[in-house]
Enzyme design. Structure first.
Site, PDB file in Angstrom:
ATOM      1  N   GLU A  49      36.069  30.877 -17.139  1.00 12.62           N
ATOM      2  CA  GLU A  49      34.632  30.750 -16.890  1.00 12.62           C
ATOM      3  C   GLU A  49      33.852  30.503 -18.177  1.00 12.62           C
ATOM      4  O   GLU A  49      32.955  29.657 -18.229  1.00 12.62           O
ATOM      5  CB  GLU A  49      34.135  31.989 -16.140  1.00 12.62           C
ATOM      6  CG  GLU A  49      34.665  31.969 -14.703  1.00 12.62           C
ATOM      7  CD  GLU A  49      34.286  33.168 -13.846  1.00 12.62           C
ATOM      8  OE1 GLU A  49      34.268  33.024 -12.617  1.00 12.62           O
ATOM      9  OE2 GLU A  49      34.023  34.254 -14.414  1.00 12.62           O
TER      10      GLU A  49
ATOM     11  N   ALA B 103      36.522  43.773  -9.227  1.00  9.09           N
ATOM     12  CA  ALA B 103      35.400  44.444  -8.563  1.00  9.09           C
ATOM     13  C   ALA B 103      35.722  44.959  -7.157  1.00  9.09           C
ATOM     14  O   ALA B 103      35.428  46.115  -6.824  1.00  9.09           O
ATOM     15  CB  ALA B 103      34.204  43.494  -8.505  1.00  9.09           C
TER      16      ALA B 103
ATOM     17  N   VAL C 243      31.168  62.080 -21.159  1.00  9.32           N
ATOM     18  CA  VAL C 243      32.045  63.226 -20.944  1.00  9.32           C
ATOM     19  C   VAL C 243      32.820  63.493 -22.224  1.00  9.32           C
ATOM     20  O   VAL C 243      33.417  62.589 -22.801  1.00  9.32           O
ATOM     21  CB  VAL C 243      33.019  62.975 -19.778  1.00  9.32           C
ATOM     22  CG1 VAL C 243      34.051  64.104 -19.696  1.00  9.32           C
ATOM     23  CG2 VAL C 243      32.257  62.877 -18.466  1.00  9.32           C
TER      24      VAL C 243
ATOM     25  N   GLY D 131      29.989  51.969 -12.751  1.00  9.36           N
ATOM     26  CA  GLY D 131      30.393  50.579 -12.495  1.00  9.36           C
ATOM     27  C   GLY D 131      30.531  50.387 -10.995  1.00  9.36           C
ATOM     28  O   GLY D 131      29.938  51.120 -10.205  1.00  9.36           O
ATOM     29  N   PHE D 132      31.347  49.427 -10.601  1.00 11.61           N
ATOM     30  CA  PHE D 132      31.499  49.155  -9.169  1.00 11.61           C
ATOM     31  C   PHE D 132      32.045  50.367  -8.405  1.00 11.61           C
ATOM     32  O   PHE D 132      31.591  50.681  -7.315  1.00 11.61           O
ATOM     33  CB  PHE D 132      32.412  47.954  -8.952  1.00 11.61           C
ATOM     34  CG  PHE D 132      31.747  46.661  -9.257  1.00 11.61           C
ATOM     35  CD1 PHE D 132      30.680  46.212  -8.478  1.00 11.61           C
ATOM     36  CD2 PHE D 132      32.172  45.865 -10.316  1.00 11.61           C
ATOM     37  CE1 PHE D 132      30.058  45.021  -8.756  1.00 11.61           C
ATOM     38  CE2 PHE D 132      31.546  44.665 -10.604  1.00 11.61           C
ATOM     39  CZ  PHE D 132      30.489  44.240  -9.818  1.00 11.61           C
TER      40      PHE D 132
ATOM     41  N   ASP E  46      39.313  50.236 -12.222  1.00 14.37           N
ATOM     42  CA  ASP E  46      40.268  49.801 -13.244  1.00 14.37           C
ATOM     43  C   ASP E  46      41.100  50.942 -13.806  1.00 14.37           C
ATOM     44  O   ASP E  46      42.228  50.722 -14.268  1.00 14.37           O
ATOM     45  CB  ASP E  46      39.523  49.160 -14.435  1.00 14.37           C
ATOM     46  CG  ASP E  46      38.890  47.847 -14.064  1.00 14.37           C
ATOM     47  OD1 ASP E  46      38.773  47.562 -12.858  1.00 14.37           O
ATOM     48  OD2 ASP E  46      38.493  47.106 -14.982  1.00 14.37           O
TER      49      ASP E  46
END
Lengths: 449, 449
Positions: B176, B320, B84, B18-19, B305
């Site tokens: 949104e 992010a 994992v 991810g980010f 996160d």
């Protein structure tokens, strides 16, 4: 359940929004009729480019367009996402799965065809075919995951696993899929992997009949095989598959390893043909007369792959061009029938402009009939293929984005859209649910080695 | 199973792309280390624009990029699509689901978060959340099918069915989604339907806390609610959902009808946090020190996160920007540790540039901290949002295509990519398999009325 009330204008129901149905609808949009288009899906799919979605060159949205947006300029056309459950030719009514009953004065049936596994329906999961956007996404997933799995295996075992792809069927779809797999493995994926060498992937086409691209002239068949071999694609004709299993395909006693098996071998007409209760051929295609009507039903038209139409002693093939022409003819005939001018209309005649199939990134074979006669192969045929396919895409948006993606991929050899979406299960992939994973990890003694 | 042999250079394993993970990997690509990136998916997802895929403005390929293509310029990085299964901190090894064992000198864990249904896991099917490309496609399917189903019902019954959408959760994602549903129903779908009026659709946001966009300053919260109301979106705060069923949501005894329920209410950290066997907070986020290490493990970094990092007495939020900064910091620290220059490194500090959330087609709220301080709302905030999001998209190809799609959709109000892909089942949709259909149709007496 309420029936649709009888309007003043003749009601036309079009079942199926493929090439036949969409072209019929766009023509009917200009006539003084009320039209209902019924399709199970919300989009029209430009099937000739579906293999490019499967091969991660194009996105689904590049080659599929919502039926409503194609037709929303015609105020006399309504669209319903539904399925025909029953047809009553006497009372001229259709019953849909939702319970809706549609009355019609004219009916156009253009529900096309689907894969045929020749009685082996269990093969569908092992060797997906290519008819829908979902099929294309599934094939993309399997092809890309085969490379991912090979990389993982090599990371684990240190030996390079074999990467053999098998395409069953040597018609245009099979040839296009095989050429594209060879291309992406040699050109686009090599720099993505550190352990495996994607360029060692082999692709084999298994064709039951004696020739690859059986519907093409002999010289183009030979050129196609030459071009396939130049891409490293092996072709085996006269090879009838007798068994498909996880990781292999059998031809009689011979077992061929396959990391990914794709089906491009056969199609069967939509069951709606038989359900019409009119004369069908052995496969289930509806026998239609010179006006595309089944015998005794001048108000019913069957178009596209579902129609069995004979011209010059041969059945017109189940490809896009005849379907489009049939749809347009049926709609025009309805216009003439309504205005009482149908008597003078010529019989339907398929105007064959030719056929094309691409073979990888810059070769193709083209049997051109119009505007001049020629059999082309190689780069010129490929340029022709590109031009024609962009031209026939419905919707400027699609044309523009397809052109851009092609430029990106073919000219600059840049990344396509190699997303793996959907289930990540693969044979040998011991996937664990998050919770199970957490539970296992929470135990203090770790099962390393 | 063979272990990866010990190289001369330190080995770094990055779990999650991810980010946090991608930014760590891009930084590690410049260092004298050997890197393995492990992710369950083959692509990095630009999550801030996921709701636009759900709302048929963008295609998955516009906002997702294969991890291999992002990283293929770094010769010291390998990618494996895997999961994992176990971590052994003592021997510094990871076991993956495939059976592969990876040894590491440094480990970066950035596996993010997933939806939390607060113990009601059965709600997941009734109210999908938005974290992955598959989630976005599923939400798109449900929203578009709600309109299709309403059109069908009206065709059948002649009465306009209600079209109430419920979004649970009033954070940025909920706002949104709600704004976008209102937009598409009022602007883009009206000309597509003949029977229903898509513009009568209502959207309701249910938020448990006392405020919409709780993390924003008070004045922006009020502006956001104003702008939502201007779009016809209803907002209810302090409303705890107690039950979700097919077609409804309950708040205590009150039943709210819903043709489509979406979940944007809560997230929980990846289970890998707890599995690390280090101190976690109540939610399961890993408590990390000033260098992003769990206590006692300077070789392990937790980013994004999954990390619980306190700054100025508050936990840095799971969005992010902090994830990107943490990933970069962890990679840089590994570089300093290797070269023995880590002693002088400053503690990690989240550099907060601000937050933004769009509200429909041309409004937004933006809490800007850098390069100047301001709270903006309305059109200017929206333009800022557009610019920032195009700028942060990884890959020129994506930026270009997102920009084009936005121009197409926002400026010219043209069709987005409203394809319904996947299962077509809906409550009340009596779908018949082809064969069953054929069998029913083959019976001569048709069940019309």
């Amino acid at each position: 359940m309420s029936e649709v009330t009888v309007g003043r204008r003749p009601r036309v129901v079009v079942v199926g929004a493929g090439f036949g149905g969409i072209n019929a609808a766009m023509e009917l949009g200009k006539l003084p009729v009320d039209v209902t288009v019924v399709d199970r899906r919300n989009h029209h799919t430009f099937q000739p480019l579906l293999y490019q979605v499967a091969m991660a060159v194009l996105s689904p949205a590049d080659i599929a367009q919502p039926i409503r947006s194609i037709l929303n300029g015609f105020n006399n056309i309504e669209v319903t996402m539904d399925e025909v459950q029953a047809i009553d030719k006497e009372s001229k009514r259709l019953k849909l799965s939702s319970g809706t009953v549609l009355a019609y004065d004219y009916l156009i049936v253009a529900t096309g065809s689907t894969h045929s596994y020749f009685g082996h329906d269990d093969w569908a999961k092992l060797a997906p075919g290519l008819k829908t956007v979902e099929d294309a996404t599934e094939i993309r997933r399997r092809v890309l995951l085969a490379f991912e799995l090979a990389e993982r295996q090599m990371l684990e075992t240190g030996t390079h696993p074999p990467l053999n792809f098998v395409v069953i069927g040597g018609g245009p779809t099979g040839v296009e899929l095989a050429g594209a797999i060879s291309d992406i493995s040699r050109l686009y994926m090599t720099k993505d992997f550190r352990h495996i060498d994607p360029s060692v992937a082999t692709v084999m086409i298994l064709e039951g009949s004696p020739a690859i691209l059986g519907a093409y002239p002999k010289d183009l068949q030979e050129k196609a095989v030459e071009q396939l071999h130049a891409l490293g694609v092996q072709t085996r004709t006269g090879s009838h598959v007798t068994e498909i299993g996880e990781g292999y395909v059998k031809i009689g006693d011979e077992r061929i390893e396959s990391v990914c098996t794709l089906w491009a071998a056969g199609v069967q007409p939509s069951p709606l043909g038989k359900a019409l209760g009119v004369e069908v051929d052995r496969k289930g295609c509806v026998l239609v007369d010179e006006h595309l009507n089944p015998a005794g039903h001048p108000e019913i038209f069957v178009c596209g792959d579902l129609a069995h139409f004979e011209q010059d002693g041969k059945q017109v093939p189940g490809v896009a061009q005849p379907a489009m022409q049939m749809g347009k003819y049926a709609a025009q005939r309805i216009g003439l029938l309504i205005s009482g001018r149908a008597a003078g209309q010529k019989a339907f005649r398929y105007f064959d402009k030719g056929d094309m199939a691409t073979i990888g990134r810059k070769a193709a074979v083209a049997r051109i009939v119009w505007p001049f006669k020629a059999n082309w192969s190689g780069f010129m045929a490929w340029i022709t293929w590109l031009t024609v396919h962009v031209f026939f895409l419905i919707g400027f948006r699609n044309r523009f984005s397809v052109f851009r993606e092609w430029a990106w991929t073919y000219i600059w050899k840049r990344d396509g859209v190699r997303l793996i979406v959907g289930s990540q299960d693969l044979p040998g992939w011991d996937q664990l649910a998050d919770k199970e994973l957490a539970a296992r990890q929470a135990t203090s003694s770790l099962p390393l080695d």
